[in-house]
Design an enzyme around this catalytic site. Structure first.
Site, PDB file in Angstrom:
ATOM      1  NE  ARG A 105      -0.702   0.257   5.102  1.00  0.00           N
ATOM      2  CZ  ARG A 105      -0.991   0.863   5.988  1.00  0.00           C
ATOM      3  NH1 ARG A 105      -1.877   1.836   5.968  1.00  0.00           N
ATOM      4  NH2 ARG A 105      -0.239   0.799   7.081  1.00  0.00           N
ATOM      5  CD  GLU A 165     -16.739   2.838   0.724  1.00  0.00           C
ATOM      6  OE1 GLU A 165     -16.090   3.016   1.768  1.00  0.00           O
ATOM      7  OE2 GLU A 165     -18.057   2.788   0.761  1.00  0.00           O
ATOM      8  CG  HIS A 207      -6.113  -1.728   4.405  1.00  0.00           C
ATOM      9  ND1 HIS A 207      -5.456  -0.767   3.672  1.00  0.00           N
ATOM     10  CD2 HIS A 207      -5.670  -1.652   5.813  1.00  0.00           C
ATOM     11  CE1 HIS A 207      -5.009   0.131   4.579  1.00  0.00           C
ATOM     12  NE2 HIS A 207      -4.835  -0.452   5.871  1.00  0.00           N
ATOM     13  CG  ASP A 219      -8.713  -3.186  10.587  1.00  0.00           C
ATOM     14  OD1 ASP A 219      -8.483  -2.828  11.658  1.00  0.00           O
ATOM     15  OD2 ASP A 219      -8.389  -2.388   9.383  1.00  0.00           O
ATOM     16  NE  ARG A 224      -3.334  -2.376   9.362  1.00  0.00           N
ATOM     17  CZ  ARG A 224      -3.929  -2.504  10.293  1.00  0.00           C
ATOM     18  NH1 ARG A 224      -4.773  -3.544  10.447  1.00  0.00           N
ATOM     19  NH2 ARG A 224      -3.738  -1.882  11.349  1.00  0.00           N
TER      20      ARG A 224
END
Length: 312
Positions: free
Chosen positions: A10, A58, A109, A117, A167
């Site tokens: 990323r 989004e 991610h 998460d 990530r």
């Protein structure tokens, strides 16, 4: 012994966008209130007038990106993989895929390595979803060097592209003068005669580690990096299968519909071969440290080695 350099793809995405932005004024970046996490903030700092924060919307962002592409812009729509491929699937399909718009989707991610998460954000289905859309190019780079090259190649390609980034910081494995990135072309990283390990994303490093362990057991494993899931390098896959007689696919994604599915579809039609699919086995992820999760789900080098040993 020097420590292996590790960079999250990323991070590579954000830096590559800024580099390309300096070269091409038609490049614009969209984000869904996640510029800090997706690293498009690097581009925003350099080119604030060409960065659009669409907020936590989004689906709308994909429509805006499609519209911008009709004006001659080259938009990179950026958000987490779960939202880019999952929440916005219908807009990606109908507004970008169906009219074959020149839109690039930067999905960060992805996979189990999102870590703490948890299952709601650990997207292990995106490669499967995106490769079903007609005309969509699907790319999953293995390290910093490949990620940067992939972003540049996506810009140069005319048509929709899905780019998958992670990530977790991962080892740089393509740091050699002979490395060349080409959409739809796999890279042979290691020669072998007993079996072929075909890997993608962060699991390419796991595959290389597993191959080294297998070598100590007298097993010669060929390792292929498939950074482009679609179009798949069928010629390379078929040739490797015919040469070694056994194939293992490794991916930080469900074993259903991703790299393993693509390889099996190809081999079943062109060169029937025994295949072991290593990945997330039809389960959701869970919250926890990324490295610990990769170990638990047997996606690190040790886990890949153990599964191959049991299979052969």
């Amino acid at each position: 012994m020097s420590e292996v350099k590790k960079i999250a793809t990323r991070e590579s995405y954000g830096k590559a966008l800024a580099e390309l932005g300096a070269e091409h004024e038609d490049l614009v970046v969209l984000d869904a209130d996640l510029a800090g996490a997706t690293k498009t903030g690097v581009f925003k700092k350099a080119f604030p007038d060409r960065h659009i924060d669409c907020g936590i919307a989004e689906c709308n962002m994909m429509g805006i990106a499609a519209g911008l592409s009709t004006t001659g812009k080259v938009p990179f729509a950026s958000t987490f993989a779960m939202f880019a491929s999952g929440r916005a699937f219908e807009q990606v399909r109908n507004s970008i895929g169906y009219p074959h718009m020149n839109v690039k989707i930067g999905a960060t991610h992805a996979g189990i390595s999102v870590g703490e998460d948890g299952a709601s954000h650990q997207c292990n289905e995106d490669l499967a979803l995106m490769r079903t859309i007609p005309g969509m190019v699907v790319i999953n780079p293995s390290d910093d060097i490949e990620a940067r090259a992939a972003v540049r190649a996506a810009y140069e390609y005319v048509g929709p592209v899905y780019l998958r980034f992670g990530r977790l910081a991962v080892p740089v494995i393509n740091d050699n003068p002979d490395y060349k990135f080409e959409i739809g072309k796999g890279v042979t990283l290691r020669e072998g005669t007993d079996l072929t390990i075909i890997a993608t994303g962060l699991c390419v490093n796991s595959a290389l580690e597993a191959a080294q362990m297998l070598e100590k057991d007298g097993v010669s494993a060929k390792v292929i990096n498939i950074h482009t899931i679609k179009p798949l390098d069928e010629e390379l896959v078929v040739a490797a299968a015919k040469a070694t007689g056994k194939v293992v696919t490794v991916e930080e994604h469900s074993i259903i519909g991703g790299l393993g599915g693509a390889v099996c579809e190809t081999l079943s039609e062109k060169a029937p071969t025994p295949v072991l699919r290593i990945g997330v086995k039809d389960v959701f992820g869970e919250s926890g440290p990324a490295v610990a999760l990769l170990h638990k789900y047997q996606l690190d080098g040790e886990g890949v080695y153990a599964q191959i040993k049991e299979w052969i």
